[in-house]
Design a protein around this motif. Structure first.
Motif, PDB file in Angstrom:
ATOM      1  N   LEU A  51      11.623  -5.312  -4.193  1.00 55.56           N
ATOM      2  CA  LEU A  51      10.851  -6.067  -5.191  1.00 55.56           C
ATOM      3  C   LEU A  51       9.522  -5.386  -5.507  1.00 55.56           C
ATOM      4  O   LEU A  51       9.114  -5.309  -6.663  1.00 55.56           O
ATOM      5  N   LEU A  52       8.861  -4.867  -4.465  1.00 57.65           N
ATOM      6  CA  LEU A  52       7.590  -4.169  -4.675  1.00 57.65           C
ATOM      7  C   LEU A  52       7.758  -2.949  -5.586  1.00 57.65           C
ATOM      8  O   LEU A  52       6.962  -2.741  -6.505  1.00 57.65           O
ATOM      9  N   TYR A  53       8.779  -2.170  -5.332  1.00 57.29           N
ATOM     10  CA  TYR A  53       9.005  -0.964  -6.151  1.00 57.29           C
ATOM     11  C   TYR A  53       9.394  -1.338  -7.575  1.00 57.29           C
ATOM     12  O   TYR A  53       8.932  -0.705  -8.515  1.00 57.29           O
ATOM     13  N   GLN A  54      10.223  -2.356  -7.730  1.00 58.85           N
ATOM     14  CA  GLN A  54      10.599  -2.773  -9.082  1.00 58.85           C
ATOM     15  C   GLN A  54       9.361  -3.164  -9.864  1.00 58.85           C
ATOM     16  O   GLN A  54       9.172  -2.756 -11.003  1.00 58.85           O
ATOM     17  N   ARG A  55       8.504  -3.947  -9.221  1.00 64.59           N
ATOM     18  CA  ARG A  55       7.278  -4.418  -9.878  1.00 64.59           C
ATOM     19  C   ARG A  55       6.356  -3.240 -10.209  1.00 64.59           C
ATOM     20  O   ARG A  55       5.843  -3.148 -11.313  1.00 64.59           O
ATOM     21  N   GLN A  56       6.184  -2.347  -9.258  1.00 72.37           N
ATOM     22  CA  GLN A  56       5.269  -1.215  -9.470  1.00 72.37           C
ATOM     23  C   GLN A  56       5.791  -0.253 -10.544  1.00 72.37           C
ATOM     24  O   GLN A  56       5.009   0.323 -11.293  1.00 72.37           O
ATOM     25  N   LEU A  57       7.100  -0.081 -10.595  1.00 74.56           N
ATOM     26  CA  LEU A  57       7.655   0.890 -11.547  1.00 74.56           C
ATOM     27  C   LEU A  57       7.724   0.326 -12.967  1.00 74.56           C
ATOM     28  O   LEU A  57       7.825   1.085 -13.932  1.00 74.56           O
ATOM     29  N   GLU A  58       7.663  -0.998 -13.101  1.00 71.60           N
ATOM     30  CA  GLU A  58       7.647  -1.606 -14.435  1.00 71.60           C
ATOM     31  C   GLU A  58       6.336  -1.332 -15.156  1.00 71.60           C
ATOM     32  O   GLU A  58       6.263  -1.366 -16.367  1.00 71.60           O
ATOM     33  N   LYS A 110       0.839  -1.205   0.000  1.00 76.78           N
ATOM     34  CA  LYS A 110       0.000   0.000   0.000  1.00 76.78           C
ATOM     35  C   LYS A 110       0.875   1.257   0.000  1.00 76.78           C
ATOM     36  O   LYS A 110       0.610   2.219  -0.718  1.00 76.78           O
ATOM     37  N   ALA A 111       1.935   1.233   0.803  1.00 74.91           N
ATOM     38  CA  ALA A 111       2.831   2.389   0.897  1.00 74.91           C
ATOM     39  C   ALA A 111       3.550   2.633  -0.430  1.00 74.91           C
ATOM     40  O   ALA A 111       3.702   3.787  -0.858  1.00 74.91           O
ATOM     41  N   ALA A 112       3.984   1.564  -1.093  1.00 74.46           N
ATOM     42  CA  ALA A 112       4.704   1.707  -2.372  1.00 74.46           C
ATOM     43  C   ALA A 112       3.791   2.327  -3.426  1.00 74.46           C
ATOM     44  O   ALA A 112       4.207   3.228  -4.176  1.00 74.46           O
ATOM     45  N   LYS A 113       2.536   1.883  -3.478  1.00 76.99           N
ATOM     46  CA  LYS A 113       1.589   2.439  -4.465  1.00 76.99           C
ATOM     47  C   LYS A 113       1.368   3.927  -4.217  1.00 76.99           C
ATOM     48  O   LYS A 113       1.332   4.725  -5.159  1.00 76.99           O
ATOM     49  N   ILE A 114       1.205   4.295  -2.955  1.00 73.45           N
ATOM     50  CA  ILE A 114       1.007   5.704  -2.605  1.00 73.45           C
ATOM     51  C   ILE A 114       2.235   6.519  -2.995  1.00 73.45           C
ATOM     52  O   ILE A 114       2.129   7.553  -3.660  1.00 73.45           O
ATOM     53  N   ALA A 115       3.415   6.042  -2.607  1.00 75.16           N
ATOM     54  CA  ALA A 115       4.656   6.783  -2.865  1.00 75.16           C
ATOM     55  C   ALA A 115       4.847   7.024  -4.361  1.00 75.16           C
ATOM     56  O   ALA A 115       5.100   8.160  -4.792  1.00 75.16           O
ATOM     57  N   ILE A 116       4.694   5.980  -5.138  1.00 73.03           N
ATOM     58  CA  ILE A 116       4.950   6.090  -6.579  1.00 73.03           C
ATOM     59  C   ILE A 116       3.927   7.008  -7.238  1.00 73.03           C
ATOM     60  O   ILE A 116       4.272   7.857  -8.061  1.00 73.03           O
ATOM     61  N   SER A 117       2.653   6.888  -6.863  1.00 74.94           N
ATOM     62  CA  SER A 117       1.650   7.729  -7.534  1.00 74.94           C
ATOM     63  C   SER A 117       1.805   9.201  -7.165  1.00 74.94           C
ATOM     64  O   SER A 117       1.696  10.071  -8.032  1.00 74.94           O
ATOM     65  N   ILE A 118       2.102   9.490  -5.910  1.00 76.10           N
ATOM     66  CA  ILE A 118       2.277  10.903  -5.518  1.00 76.10           C
ATOM     67  C   ILE A 118       3.497  11.500  -6.232  1.00 76.10           C
ATOM     68  O   ILE A 118       3.440  12.613  -6.753  1.00 76.10           O
ATOM     69  N   VAL A 119       4.594  10.747  -6.251  1.00 80.48           N
ATOM     70  CA  VAL A 119       5.818  11.250  -6.880  1.00 80.48           C
ATOM     71  C   VAL A 119       5.607  11.490  -8.373  1.00 80.48           C
ATOM     72  O   VAL A 119       5.968  12.545  -8.913  1.00 80.48           O
ATOM     73  N   LYS A 120       5.015  10.532  -9.065  1.00 78.24           N
ATOM     74  CA  LYS A 120       4.818  10.696 -10.521  1.00 78.24           C
ATOM     75  C   LYS A 120       3.905  11.878 -10.815  1.00 78.24           C
ATOM     76  O   LYS A 120       4.166  12.657 -11.730  1.00 78.24           O
ATOM     77  N   GLU A 121       2.841  12.010 -10.042  1.00 76.70           N
ATOM     78  CA  GLU A 121       1.921  13.113 -10.291  1.00 76.70           C
ATOM     79  C   GLU A 121       2.613  14.461 -10.046  1.00 76.70           C
ATOM     80  O   GLU A 121       2.488  15.383 -10.854  1.00 76.70           O
ATOM     81  N   PHE A 122       3.359  14.535  -8.948  1.00 78.12           N
ATOM     82  CA  PHE A 122       4.051  15.799  -8.637  1.00 78.12           C
ATOM     83  C   PHE A 122       5.046  16.156  -9.736  1.00 78.12           C
ATOM     84  O   PHE A 122       5.104  17.298 -10.194  1.00 78.12           O
ATOM     85  N   MET A 123       5.817  15.172 -10.170  1.00 75.42           N
ATOM     86  CA  MET A 123       6.857  15.436 -11.176  1.00 75.42           C
ATOM     87  C   MET A 123       6.272  15.830 -12.532  1.00 75.42           C
ATOM     88  O   MET A 123       6.909  16.558 -13.287  1.00 75.42           O
ATOM     89  N   SER A 124       5.072  15.359 -12.810  1.00 75.10           N
ATOM     90  CA  SER A 124       4.445  15.722 -14.090  1.00 75.10           C
ATOM     91  C   SER A 124       4.002  17.185 -14.098  1.00 75.10           C
ATOM     92  O   SER A 124       3.758  17.762 -15.154  1.00 75.10           O
ATOM     93  N   LYS A 125       3.923  17.793 -12.925  1.00 76.06           N
ATOM     94  CA  LYS A 125       3.413  19.170 -12.827  1.00 76.06           C
ATOM     95  C   LYS A 125       4.475  20.194 -12.454  1.00 76.06           C
ATOM     96  O   LYS A 125       4.190  21.390 -12.475  1.00 76.06           O
TER      97      LYS A 125
END
Ligand code: AR6
Length: 168
Positions: free
Chosen positions: A160-167, A127-142
């Motif tokens: 492993l979770l981050y590798q999977r989520q970022l793929e 759950k934490a990895a999904k939150i972290a990645i989505s907030i970071v990507k959204e912020f960086m796009s703006k």
């Protein structure tokens, strides 16, 4: 996204503009990544933190990096996981969001994050990895800053979770 990376290792060794610290509301040090950052930065970091008068959960404040290879430390406070019905997800989002805002205000280009709240504070890692990645990507796009974010994972589960989520 090539400007969002994951590495396995120790965030205190990162040569970046800022590393993020998973601190507590006192900002006066602790265990885990907070302890490692204070040990490597040296006693000047504690002196700088004392002047900040603590930090609310979900907020972030900045100091110098002192003996760290990173120029700055952005201290944030993630939530303690108490079952999930106490605003934990919004508070974790806020911890990432406020850290990114502080980096942006300082025009900091390259920022490294640990896996906030997933150690002593017990937040479920996926759950934490999904939150972290989505907030970071959204912020960086703006925003122009930060232009590069590195997720520094200390344990295999998170790596492993981050590798999977970022793929995706
Ligand atoms: N580099 C990168 N990540 C690390 C390192 C390191 N050197 N050491 C640990 N981790 P935690 P929290 C990872 O417990 O859950 C402190 O006492 C660790 O594997 O450091 O937010 C504070 O003062 C985990 O994935 O922080 C607070 O009281 C992640 O960092 C409390 O802990 C976060 O684990 C904060 O708890």
């Amino acid at each position: 996204m090539e400007n969002v990376k994951v590495v396995k290792g120790d965030i205190t060794k990162c040569e970046v503009d800022a590393i993020v610290n998973a601190a507590n509301t006192s900002l006066l040090g602790g265990g885990g990544v907070d302890g490692a950052i204070h040990r490597t930065a040296g006693p000047q970091l504690l002196e700088a933190c004392k002047k900040l008068n603590g930090c609310s959960t979900g907020d972030a404040k900045i100091t110098g990096g002192f003996n760290l290879p990173a120029r700055y430390v952005i201290h944030t406070v993630g939530p303690v996981w108490r079952g999930g019905n106490n605003g934990e997800e919004d508070l974790l989002k806020s911890a990432y969001q406020r850290s990114l805002e502080v980096a942006e205000e300082g025009s900091l280009d390259k920022v490294a994050f640990p896996n906030i709240s997933t150690g002593i504070y017990g937040f479920p890692k996926e759950k934490a990895a999904k939150i972290a990645i989505s907030i970071v990507k959204e912020f960086m796009s703006k925003h122009k800053y930060p232009s590069e974010v590195i997720f520094v994972c200390f344990d295999d589960d998170n790596y492993l979770l981050y590798q999977r989520q970022l793929e995706k």
